[in-house]
Design a protein around this motif. Structure first.
Motif, short mmCIF file in Angstrom:
data_model
loop_
_atom_site.label_atom_id
_atom_site.label_comp_id
_atom_site.label_asym_id
_atom_site.label_seq_id
_atom_site.Cartn_x
_atom_site.Cartn_y
_atom_site.Cartn_z
N LYS A 292 0.83 -1.20 0.00
CA LYS A 292 0.00 0.00 0.00
C LYS A 292 0.87 1.25 0.00
O LYS A 292 0.48 2.29 -0.57
CB LYS A 292 -0.92 0.00 1.22
CG LYS A 292 -2.01 -1.04 1.19
CD LYS A 292 -3.07 -0.72 0.14
CE LYS A 292 -3.96 0.42 0.56
NZ LYS A 292 -5.09 0.62 -0.39
N ALA A 293 2.01 1.19 0.64
CA ALA A 293 2.92 2.34 0.70
C ALA A 293 3.82 2.42 -0.53
O ALA A 293 4.66 3.33 -0.62
CB ALA A 293 3.76 2.27 1.97
N GLY A 294 3.68 1.46 -1.47
CA GLY A 294 4.50 1.45 -2.67
C GLY A 294 5.92 1.00 -2.44
O GLY A 294 6.82 1.31 -3.24
N GLU A 295 6.15 0.23 -1.38
CA GLU A 295 7.50 -0.16 -1.02
C GLU A 295 7.82 -1.61 -1.33
O GLU A 295 8.98 -2.02 -1.23
CB GLU A 295 7.74 0.08 0.48
CG GLU A 295 7.54 1.52 0.93
CD GLU A 295 7.61 1.65 2.43
OE1 GLU A 295 7.69 0.59 3.10
OE2 GLU A 295 7.55 2.79 2.94
N LEU A 296 6.82 -2.40 -1.71
CA LEU A 296 7.05 -3.84 -1.86
C LEU A 296 7.95 -4.14 -3.05
O LEU A 296 8.95 -4.85 -2.93
CB LEU A 296 5.71 -4.57 -2.01
CG LEU A 296 5.79 -6.10 -1.98
CD1 LEU A 296 6.41 -6.59 -0.68
CD2 LEU A 296 4.41 -6.72 -2.15
N THR A 297 7.61 -3.59 -4.22
CA THR A 297 8.44 -3.84 -5.41
C THR A 297 9.79 -3.15 -5.28
O THR A 297 10.82 -3.68 -5.72
CB THR A 297 7.71 -3.33 -6.67
OG1 THR A 297 6.40 -3.92 -6.73
CG2 THR A 297 8.48 -3.71 -7.92
N ALA A 298 9.79 -1.97 -4.65
CA ALA A 298 11.05 -1.24 -4.48
C ALA A 298 12.03 -1.99 -3.61
O ALA A 298 13.25 -1.78 -3.70
CB ALA A 298 10.76 0.14 -3.89
N SER A 299 11.53 -2.87 -2.76
CA SER A 299 12.41 -3.62 -1.86
C SER A 299 13.13 -4.76 -2.56
O SER A 299 14.04 -5.37 -1.97
CB SER A 299 11.61 -4.17 -0.68
OG SER A 299 10.63 -5.11 -1.12
N LEU A 300 12.73 -5.09 -3.80
CA LEU A 300 13.41 -6.15 -4.53
C LEU A 300 14.82 -5.71 -4.90
O LEU A 300 15.07 -4.53 -5.16
CB LEU A 300 12.63 -6.50 -5.81
CG LEU A 300 11.27 -7.16 -5.63
CD1 LEU A 300 10.56 -7.28 -6.97
CD2 LEU A 300 11.40 -8.52 -4.98
N PRO A 301 15.79 -6.61 -4.94
CA PRO A 301 17.17 -6.24 -5.32
C PRO A 301 17.23 -5.81 -6.77
O PRO A 301 16.35 -6.13 -7.58
CB PRO A 301 17.95 -7.53 -5.07
CG PRO A 301 16.94 -8.62 -5.18
CD PRO A 301 15.67 -8.05 -4.64
N PRO A 302 18.24 -5.06 -7.16
CA PRO A 302 18.37 -4.62 -8.56
C PRO A 302 18.60 -5.81 -9.50
O PRO A 302 19.14 -6.85 -9.09
CB PRO A 302 19.57 -3.69 -8.54
CG PRO A 302 20.36 -4.09 -7.34
CD PRO A 302 19.35 -4.55 -6.33
N VAL A 303 18.19 -5.65 -10.75
CA VAL A 303 18.30 -6.73 -11.72
C VAL A 303 19.76 -7.08 -11.98
O VAL A 303 20.11 -8.25 -12.24
CB VAL A 303 17.61 -6.34 -13.04
CG1 VAL A 303 17.76 -7.43 -14.09
CG2 VAL A 303 16.13 -6.06 -12.79
N ILE A 304 20.65 -6.08 -11.87
CA ILE A 304 22.06 -6.35 -12.16
C ILE A 304 22.71 -7.25 -11.13
O ILE A 304 23.83 -7.74 -11.33
CB ILE A 304 22.86 -5.02 -12.24
CG1 ILE A 304 22.74 -4.26 -10.91
CG2 ILE A 304 22.37 -4.16 -13.39
CD1 ILE A 304 23.60 -3.01 -10.86
N SER A 305 21.97 -7.52 -10.04
CA SER A 305 22.54 -8.37 -8.99
C SER A 305 22.42 -9.85 -9.31
O SER A 305 22.99 -10.67 -8.59
CB SER A 305 21.85 -8.08 -7.65
OG SER A 305 20.48 -8.43 -7.71
N ILE A 306 21.70 -10.21 -10.37
CA ILE A 306 21.50 -11.62 -10.67
C ILE A 306 22.43 -12.05 -11.80
O ILE A 306 23.00 -11.22 -12.53
CB ILE A 306 20.04 -11.90 -11.09
CG1 ILE A 306 19.70 -11.15 -12.37
CG2 ILE A 306 19.08 -11.54 -9.97
CD1 ILE A 306 18.37 -11.53 -12.96
N ASP A 307 22.57 -13.34 -11.95
CA ASP A 307 23.37 -13.92 -13.02
C ASP A 307 22.55 -13.86 -14.31
O ASP A 307 21.46 -14.45 -14.40
CB ASP A 307 23.71 -15.36 -12.67
CG ASP A 307 24.57 -16.03 -13.74
OD1 ASP A 307 25.03 -15.33 -14.67
OD2 ASP A 307 24.76 -17.26 -13.65
N THR A 308 23.03 -13.14 -15.30
CA THR A 308 22.27 -12.95 -16.54
C THR A 308 22.60 -13.99 -17.62
O THR A 308 22.09 -13.91 -18.73
CB THR A 308 22.54 -11.56 -17.11
OG1 THR A 308 23.95 -11.41 -17.35
CG2 THR A 308 22.07 -10.48 -16.14
#
Length: 858
Positions: A626-642
Motif C-alpha cells: 500500500k505504501a509502494g515499497e514492496l516492489t522497491a524492496s526487490l534487489p536490482p536486476v544487475i545483482s542476478i546472473d544474466t
C-alpha cells in the motif's frame, strides 16, 4: 359473447350432469357425493397427473458420526443437506403411496447424490456451481424445498362465490387438521427411515441424525424456486465461549494485538463465563406501542402482541450486564460490523460504484416493467390499431419526459442529494471455490451479530452432572445474514473474527482480505464445521405476490403461510434442542486439564495459530505494498546472473525479437481480467467489476494492447496462445505470426521433459503478473501444466496454493485447472511459457504441426 363449445357430461356415480369436463373434474376431486369409493378416491389422489406443487418447511441435524472432528470409517446416518432432503422426499412419496413402514435402502452414495435433483433453500441445483455449495456435515434450523405430491384438499371457487366467515373458518380448521395429520405421518415415516441406519459398534449416545417437518403449503406459482428466489439467508454458528477468552496468567510469552477485544477485569476463565449473559436466540421481547399515536406505521394488526412461548420469560436476562461486559459486547459488535457491506455515497469517478448503481437501477426498472406487464395482462385486450397508436404515443411521451428529466437533472444537480449505493465486498479470501475476478465472489453481508448465548446443564458429553467446573459453560451463537453464502464463507468469517478478538492478528487484516487489487491470496482461517447451521431463508418478494408467509415467524401480514402459532412454536422448540445438540458435540473429544474443550484447543493449535504466524507476515507485506515499497524492496536486476542456459537460448532470443519488433499480440479481455497491469493513461484503469464486463463482451474492441501499460508492477504485460485448440475454438493467429517461436517452444518442452506426453498448446506471456486464478481457457479441462520463466528479472516467483516456487530457468509441473496460482511482483524482463493440452485435444501434439507451411504463411 360467444357460447361455450364444451359438451355437457355426466358423472357415472351420481348421474348428475355438468356443463364441461372441468366441472366434472372439480366434482370428482371434492367427492362430496361419494361418487368414488374410498379406495378409488385414494387412488385418484395418488395419480401423478393430479399432484400439486408444495413447499415443505423442515429442519435437520447430521448424524453423530459426521459431527466429529474426523469422520470415522463406516460412518452412517444423515450426512448432509442433500441427503436429508432425499430422505424427506422418500418419506413424502411413501406417505403419498400409502407405503409407510416398508423396507427401503437408506444408504447414501455419490451416485445417488448426483442423480437426485431437488430445489431447496441452501442447495445449488439451479446455479450448477460448487462455489455456493453447502458446507459438509452441517445442519439447518429451517429450510424449504419444493416437490410434487398428492393434494390434501381441493378448493374450486368461482368469481361469484360468496361464503360467510363461518364457512371460511371451518375450511381453515379442516385444512389445518389435514396438514397436521400429514406432517405427523411424514415425521413418523422419517423416524422409520432413520431407524434403518445400523447402530452396531456405536457408542451409547450415537444418533443417526434428526429430520423434522414443520409444515406444508400449496404453491400456486409454478415458477417459484426456493433456491434462487431467496431474498435473505441466515446462517448460525454455535461455539464455546472458551475460544473468545485468552488467559495471560503465568504465561509471559503471550502477545496480543493492540486491536484485540478482551473482557477487562477478568482473572480466570470461570470468571469470564460468569460475566457472559445468557439469552436464547430469537426470543426477544415483543415490541409494543400505541399504533394510533405513531405516524407512517404499518397496520395496527401487524403489531398486536404475539403469543409468547411457554417459559420463555425465564430465559431472558434477569440482570443488566455490568459496564465492563457491556463495553466488551459493544467492542465485539463494532468488529463484526467491519465485516458487513455498507451503503455509501456514489462517487462518479469510481467506475465500479457507477456500474453497481446502474445494475441496481436497471434491475429495479425491469422489476417495474415485469409488474406492469402482469397488470396489463389482466386487462381486456385493446384493438390492435388502437394498441399500436397508444404504444407510439407512450414512446414519444417517454422520450420527451427523459429529455426533460435530463435537462432538469443537469440544472438542479447541485441541489440534489448525493446518490447512494450498496458497496458489496469481494469474499475471495473466504472460499476456496471463488477468486477475486469471479462474479460470485462479489457478495453482500448485510448483518453479522451476536444472536444468543446458551448454557448446558452439564460439562459432559452425555449431559450428566460433572464436578470439573462449578459454573456451566456458555456457548455463543453468532449469525450472518446475506443474499448468498459461498462454500466455507461463514466458517472463515467466524474464524477470522475469533482471530481478531483474541489478538492473533490486527484488525486491518480486513483491509487485506477484501482488497481486490492486492494480487495475493490470504485465506481466512477455517473454523470447525461442528458449529455451523443453516438458519433461515426469507422470500419477501414472493410473499407479496402470493399473499402468504414463507418463513416461520409471528406476523399478521397474511392469513396463509408458516405464521401459524403451532408451526412457529415447533420451530422454536426445534432450534432450542438443535443448539443443545450442537453444543454437546463440542465435547466429543473431551475436556483438557485446563478446562478448555479439546476440539477448540486442537483447532487453535493446528489451524488458527499457524495461520496467524503466516498472515502476520502477509499483512506486513500488504502494508508495504500500500505504501509502494514492496516492489522497491526487490534487489536490482544487475545483482542476478544474466547467463542463459543453452537449452533456453534459442527460445529466449525469438521471444526478445518478437518483443523488439513491437508485434506482440493483443491480450483478450478474459485473460487480461486475471492479469495485473496499469494503463499508461491511468484514467483508463478498470476495477474488477468493469474489467469483468469487458471480459463478458469479449470482442475485438475489448482486447488490450500489450504496449498500452506502464512498466512497473507487472510491467507492460501481454499474453497469447499458440499450438492446437479444440475444434470449436478458432486456431491461434500466433501460429502464423511466430512460426519459428512456436516450433522452438514445443522443442523446448521435449528437451526439458522428454518423458512427458507432448502438449498441444502453449500460453506465452510477456512481463505478465497474474492474479490468483485457475486456468479456464478453451476446453472444459486440461492436462497437467508445465511452466518455466526466462529473462533477466528478480522476484516473479510462481505461487501454487500458497507455496512459492522459483521458476526462473527451473521448470515445474502443476495442475493449473484445479490449483489456484499467481505471480509475485518482479523487476526486469520476464517471459514465461506454459504447456498444456485442453480437453478435446487429447492425442494432438503441437510438435507435429507443419511448421514449414506456417513459415510460408499457408
Amino acid at each position: 359473447m360467444p357460447k361455450s363449445t364444451s359438451k355437457p357430461v355426466s358423472c357415472d356415480g351420481c348421474r348428475k350432469h355438468y356443463p364441461s369436463k372441468n366441472k366434472l373434474f372439480q366434482h370428482l376431486a371434492l367427492n362430496i357425493d361419494g361418487c368414488l369409493s374410498p379406495d378409488e378416491y385414494a387412488e385418484y389422489l395418488r395419480n401423478p397427473r393430479n399432484f400439486e406443487k408444495i413447499c415443505v418447511l423442515y429442519g435437520y441435524l447430521p448424524g453423530t458420526d459426521y459431527q466429529r472432528h474426523c469422520v470415522p470409517d463406516g460412518a452412517c446416518g444423515v450426512e448432509s443437506g442433500q441427503h436429508a432432503s432425499w430422505l424427506l422426499t422418500q418419506a413424502i412419496d411413501r406417505v403419498c403411496q400409502n407405503k409407510e413402514g416398508e423396507e427401503v435402502d437408506v444408504s447414501w452414495s455419490a451416485d445417488k447424490a448426483a442423480a437426485f435433483k431437488i430445489n431447496r433453500s441452501y442447495g445449488t441445483l439451479s446455479r450448477n456451481t460448487d462455489a455456493a455449495h453447502q458446507d459438509e456435515y452441517t445442519g439447518a434450523i429451517t429450510e424449504m424445498l419444493c416437490t410434487n405430491t398428492s393434494p390434501l384438499f381441493f378448493d374450486f371457487r368461482d368469481n361469484d362465490d360468496s361464503r360467510n366467515n363461518e364457512d371460511d373458518n371451518a375450511t381453515k380448521e379442516k385444512r389445518k387438521k389435514k396438514v397436521t395429520l400429514w406432517v405427523q405421518a411424514v415425521n413418523q415415516e422419517i423416524d422409520h427411515l432413520l431407524s434403518r441406519f445400523t447402530q452396531q459398534t456405536k457408542m451409547n449416545d450415537w444418533s443417526p441424525g434428526r429430520i423434522c417437518v414443520f409444515g406444508r403449503l400449496s404453491m400456486p406459482q409454478k415458477k417459484f424456486n426456493p433456491e434462487t428466489d431467496v431474498v435473505h439467508r441466515r446462517v448460525d454458528y454455535c461455539f464455546p465461549a472458551d475460544l473468545l477468552y485468552v488467559s495471560t496468567q503465568n504465561d509471559d510469552n503471550i502477545t496480543m494485538s493492540e486491536t484485540a477485544v478482551q473482557l477487562q477485569q477478568v482473572e480466570t476463565m470461570e470468571h469470564f463465563f460468569d460475566k457472559m449473559v445468557t439469552f436464547p436466540p430469537g426470543n426477544k421481547p415483543v415490541r409494543v406501542f400505541d399504533a394510533s399515536t405513531v405516524a407512517d406505521r404499518r397496520k395496527e394488526d401487524d403489531y398486536v402482541e404475539a403469543p409468547v412461548a411457554q417459559d420463555r420469560d425465564k430465559f431472558r436476562p434477569s440482570i443488566r450486564p455490568d459496564e465492563d461486559t457491556l463495553t466488551y459486547l459493544y467492542s465485539m459488535k463494532k468488529v463484526m460490523q467491519a465485516f458487513t457491506t455498507k451503503v455509501e455515497d456514489l462517487d462518479k469517478n469510481d467506475s465500479g460504484a457507477v456500474l453497481e448503481k446502474k445494475f441496481s437501477e436497471s434491475k429495479r426498472i425491469k422489476q417495474k416493467q415485469h409488474n406492469s406487464s402482469k397488470q396489463g395482462k389482466t386487462k381486456q385486450k385493446e384493438p390492435q390499431k388502437k394498441k399500436h397508436r397508444k404504444q407510439e404515443q407512450d414512446h414519444h411521451s417517454q422520450l420527451k419526459e427523459c429529455d426533460d428529466d435530463d435537462k432538469k437533472e443537469a440544472k438542479d444537480s447541485a441541489n440534489l442529494p448525493a446518490k447512494r449505493f450498496l458497496r458489496r465486498k469481494r469474499f475471495h479470501n473466504f472460499s476456496p471455490n471463488v477468486l477475486a475476478h469471479d462474479f460470485l465472489a462479489y457478495r453482500r453481508l448485510d448483518r453479522f451479530y451476536h444472536r444468543g448465548t446458551i448454557r448446558l446443564d452439564s460439562t459432559t458429553q452425555d449431559g450428566s452432572k460433572s464436578d470439573e467446573h462449578t459454573p456451566s459453560r456458555p456457548f455463543v451463537v453468532f449469525s450472518l445474514t446475506g443474499d448468498l453464502f459461498l462454500y466455507q464463507q461463514a466458517r472463515r468469517v467466524i474464524g477470522l473474527l475469533i482471530a481478531i478478538l483474541r489478538g492473533c492478528i490486527d484488525i486491518d487484516i480486513l483491509n487485506l482480505v477484501f482488497d481486490e487489487n492486492y494480487a495475493h491470496l490470504v485465506s481466512a482461517p477455517l473454523a470447525p464445521s461442528v458449529g455451523l447451521m443453516q438458519g433461515e431463508a426469507t422470500y419477501m418478494t414472493f410473499e407479496g405476490r402470493l399473499s402468504m408467509v414463507l418463513s416461520a415467524r409471528r406476523t399478521h401480514a397474511f392469513s396463509k403461510g408458516f405464521n401459524d402459532e403451532d408451526v412457529v412454536t415447533s420451530v422454536e422448540q426445534w432450534e432450542a434442542s438443535v443448539l443443545k445438540d450442537v453444543a454437546k458435540s463440542w465435547y466429543f473429544d473431551g475436556t483438557g486439564a485446563n478446562g478448555h474443550l479439546n476440539t477448540g484447543t486442537n483447532w487453535l493449535e493446528t489451524v488458527l495459530n499457524p495461520w496467524a504466524a503466516t498472515a502476520t507476515i502477509e499483512l506486513e507485506n500488504y502494508r508495504r505494498w500500500k505504501a509502494g515499497e514492496l516492489t522497491a524492496s526487490l534487489p536490482p536486476v544487475i545483482s542476478i546472473d544474466t547467463s542463459v542456459p543453452n537449452v533456453y537460448a534459442k527460445c529466449l532470443q525469438l521471444l526478445r525479437e518478437a518483443d523488439a519488433n513491437g508485434a506482440w499480440p493483443d491480450t483478450s479481455a478474459q485473460r487480461q481480467l486475471v492479469m495485473l497491469s496499469t494503463p499508461n493513461d491511468e484514467s483508463q484503469t478498470k476495477n474488477l467489476t468493469a474489467a469483468r464486463m469487458a471480459a463478458k463482451t469479449n470482442n475485438s474492441e475489448s482486447r488490450s494492447c500489450a504496449y498500452s501499460f506502464k512498466e512497473g508492477e507487472g510491467g507492460a504485460s501481454g499474453s497469447f496462445s499458440v499450438g492446437i485448440m479444440p475444434d470449436r475454438s478458432s486456431q491461434p493467429k500466433g501460429n502464423l505470426q511466430f512460426p519459428l517461436l512456436v516450433k522452438a517452444a514445443f522443442e523446448l518442452e521435449r528437451a526439458l521433459f522428454p518423458d512427458r506426453e507432448p502438449s498441444s498448446t502453449i500460453a506465452i506471456n510477456r512481463n505478465a503478473q497474474f492474479r490468483p486464478h485457475k486456468d479456464k481457457g478453451a476446453g472444459a479441462g486440461q492436462s497437467t501444466s508445465l511452466i518455466v520463466a526466462m529473462g533477466n528479472f528478480v522476484g516473479g516467483e510462481l505461487v501454487v496454493e500458497g507455496t512459492r516456487k522459483d521458476i526462473r530457468y527451473n521448470p515445474i509441473q502443476f495442475n493449473g485447472w484445479k490449483q489456484r496460482h499467481w505471480t509475485l511482483p518482479f523487476k526486469g524482463e520476464r517471459y514465461s511459457l506454459v504447456w498444456f493440452t485442453p480437453k478435446g485435444c487429447e492425442g494432438m501434439r503441437g510438435i507435429d504441426l507443419d511448421f514449414d507451411s506456417l513459415s510460408k504463411g499457408k
